[in-house]
Design a protein around this motif. Structure first.
Motif, PDB file in Angstrom:
ATOM      1  N   SER A   1       0.829  -1.200   0.000  1.00  0.00           N
ATOM      2  CA  SER A   1       0.000   0.000   0.000  1.00  0.00           C
ATOM      3  C   SER A   1       0.867   1.256   0.000  1.00  0.00           C
ATOM      4  O   SER A   1       2.042   1.225   0.389  1.00  0.00           O
TER       5      SER A   1
ATOM      6  N   GLU B   1       0.605   3.590   2.073  1.00  0.00           N
ATOM      7  CA  GLU B   1       0.924   3.860   3.474  1.00  0.00           C
ATOM      8  C   GLU B   1       2.186   3.119   3.909  1.00  0.00           C
ATOM      9  O   GLU B   1       3.035   3.673   4.609  1.00  0.00           O
ATOM     10  N   SER B   2       2.305   1.855   3.508  1.00  0.00           N
ATOM     11  CA  SER B   2       3.492   1.104   3.919  1.00  0.00           C
ATOM     12  C   SER B   2       4.735   1.608   3.200  1.00  0.00           C
ATOM     13  O   SER B   2       5.845   1.560   3.743  1.00  0.00           O
TER      14      SER B   2
ATOM     15  N   GLY C   1       2.745   1.704   8.219  1.00  0.00           N
ATOM     16  CA  GLY C   1       1.919   2.726   7.605  1.00  0.00           C
ATOM     17  C   GLY C   1       0.551   2.753   8.258  1.00  0.00           C
ATOM     18  O   GLY C   1       0.053   1.731   8.732  1.00  0.00           O
ATOM     19  N   SER C   2      -0.048   3.920   8.318  1.00  0.00           N
ATOM     20  CA  SER C   2      -1.384   4.040   8.909  1.00  0.00           C
ATOM     21  C   SER C   2      -2.267   4.840   7.971  1.00  0.00           C
ATOM     22  O   SER C   2      -1.836   5.833   7.392  1.00  0.00           O
ATOM     23  N   ARG C   3      -3.488   4.401   7.826  1.00  0.00           N
ATOM     24  CA  ARG C   3      -4.407   5.014   6.872  1.00  0.00           C
ATOM     25  C   ARG C   3      -5.006   6.300   7.438  1.00  0.00           C
ATOM     26  O   ARG C   3      -5.390   6.350   8.595  1.00  0.00           O
TER      27      ARG C   3
ATOM     28  N   SER D   1     -11.773   4.993  10.587  1.00  0.00           N
ATOM     29  CA  SER D   1     -10.352   4.965  10.869  1.00  0.00           C
ATOM     30  C   SER D   1     -10.032   4.023  12.018  1.00  0.00           C
ATOM     31  O   SER D   1     -10.691   4.005  13.046  1.00  0.00           O
TER      32      SER D   1
ATOM     33  N   ARG E   1       1.751   8.334   8.480  1.00  0.00           N
ATOM     34  CA  ARG E   1       0.715   8.626   7.493  1.00  0.00           C
ATOM     35  C   ARG E   1       1.321   8.663   6.101  1.00  0.00           C
ATOM     36  O   ARG E   1       2.522   8.854   5.932  1.00  0.00           O
ATOM     37  N   GLU E   2       0.458   8.549   5.102  1.00  0.00           N
ATOM     38  CA  GLU E   2       0.894   8.598   3.712  1.00  0.00           C
ATOM     39  C   GLU E   2       0.512   9.922   3.094  1.00  0.00           C
ATOM     40  O   GLU E   2      -0.565  10.447   3.331  1.00  0.00           O
TER      41      GLU E   2
ATOM     42  N   LYS F   1       4.307  11.724   5.577  1.00  0.00           N
ATOM     43  CA  LYS F   1       3.602  13.002   5.598  1.00  0.00           C
ATOM     44  C   LYS F   1       4.424  14.029   6.357  1.00  0.00           C
ATOM     45  O   LYS F   1       4.801  13.817   7.497  1.00  0.00           O
TER      46      LYS F   1
END
Length: 298
Positions: free
Chosen positions: A13, A15-16, A106-108, A115, A137-138, A144
């Motif tokens: 993903s 995020e990862s 990673g976190s969405r 969430s 975060r992505e 981010k």
């Protein structure tokens, strides 16, 4: 002496991938080894020199290869370990946490109703790992960056490390992580403590300002005493104390704007039926956009 390892969990993903970039920056800064871990329960045992068209693990290899190619472009000298594990993601990550300085996930950035739903791998790993877990975060495939005010707004706060302290128990591991993170980046540390005012601080006509001031001074003195040994150990780290007459959760969310990293604690041993992540860490995971390090403590 073997080098320290940072493990990042990959699932393909964005995020990862953002987590991989953050972990690579951290590993390069500290001259540590980066482990790129991808867990796939259907990972097959294959003989050497398996033709590409018969490689049942091609998808899993591609996940790790993409992350390696991207982080190597920015960090050409970084030592990287590729780790494909035939297991579910959660036990694989918890196992890796045992020999890693930290695990990075990673976190969405999802909506408020979806969430971090119960059962999310990242949240479960945060709640069970015996070492620090960093959630990233992505933002366009990269970690981010700190948010900034618009040009016509007030100036953005300086980059810093923020640590949320409860002062209700031991927090040495969390403070050690926070001070070390600040020192390694050449940043200041902001220690935040929130303490709601008791009932007697309120009068029929509103808040008693003298009582509020006195209680805030008492909390600040406690915070100063807690920080003193660490300030002596890390004299190069400027420290700012922030004490607010708010709940710990509200105080932290209000103070973290512009931070490069937020560090919060989590009790390592909690009652069987209690959530594995406390209310402050849980709120930070939901509402804070900068990377969050959750550090377990006794």
């Amino acid at each position: 002496m073997e080098p320290e390892v940072i493990t990042v969990g990959l699932d393909g993903s964005p995020e990862s991938l953002a987590a991989a970039h953050w972990a690579a920056d951290e590993a390069d800064r500290r001259q540590w080894v980066l482990r790129l871990l991808h867990a796939w329960i259907l990972l097959a045992a294959e003989a050497p020199h398996t033709p590409a068209d018969r490689d049942r693990n091609a998808g899993a290899r591609a996940v790790v290869r993409r992350a390696r190619d991207e982080v190597s472009e920015r960090h050409p000298g970084l030592q990287i370990i590729e780790d494909l594990v035939g297991a579910e993601a959660e036990p694989a990550l918890l196992g890796a946490a045992g020999d890693s300085r930290m695990v990075v996930l990673g976190s969405r950035a999802l909506g408020p109703w979806e969430s971090y739903v119960l059962g999310d791998v990242s949240l479960n790993v945060v709640g069970r790992a015996k070492g620090p877990v960093v959630l990233v975060r992505e933002a366009g495939g990269r970690a981010k960056p700190p948010r900034h005010e618009p040009p016509d707004g007030p100036p953005a706060p300086e980059a810093r490390i923020v640590a949320g302290l409860s002062l209700n128990g031991p927090c040495e591991r969390m403070l050690g992580f926070a001070f070390d993170a600040a020192a390694s980046r050449g940043l200041s540390l902001q220690a935040v403590h929130g303490r709601p005012l008791p009932v007697y601080a309120y009068t029929p006509w509103g808040l008693d300002p003298d009582a509020a001031t006195e209680l805030t001074k008492e909390a600040d003195a406690e915070l100063q005493d807690t920080l003193r040994p660490w300030c002596e150990r890390f004299p190069e780290v400027p420290v700012q104390r922030t004490v607010l007459p708010e709940s710990p959760t509200r105080a932290l969310v209000q103070s973290v704007f512009g931070a490069e990293l937020l560090v919060v604690g989590r009790k390592l041993h909690r009652p069987p039926l209690a959530p594995r992540v406390g209310p402050v860490a849980h709120a930070a995971i939901h509402h804070v956009t900068c990377p969050i390090a959750v550090v377990p403590h006794e």
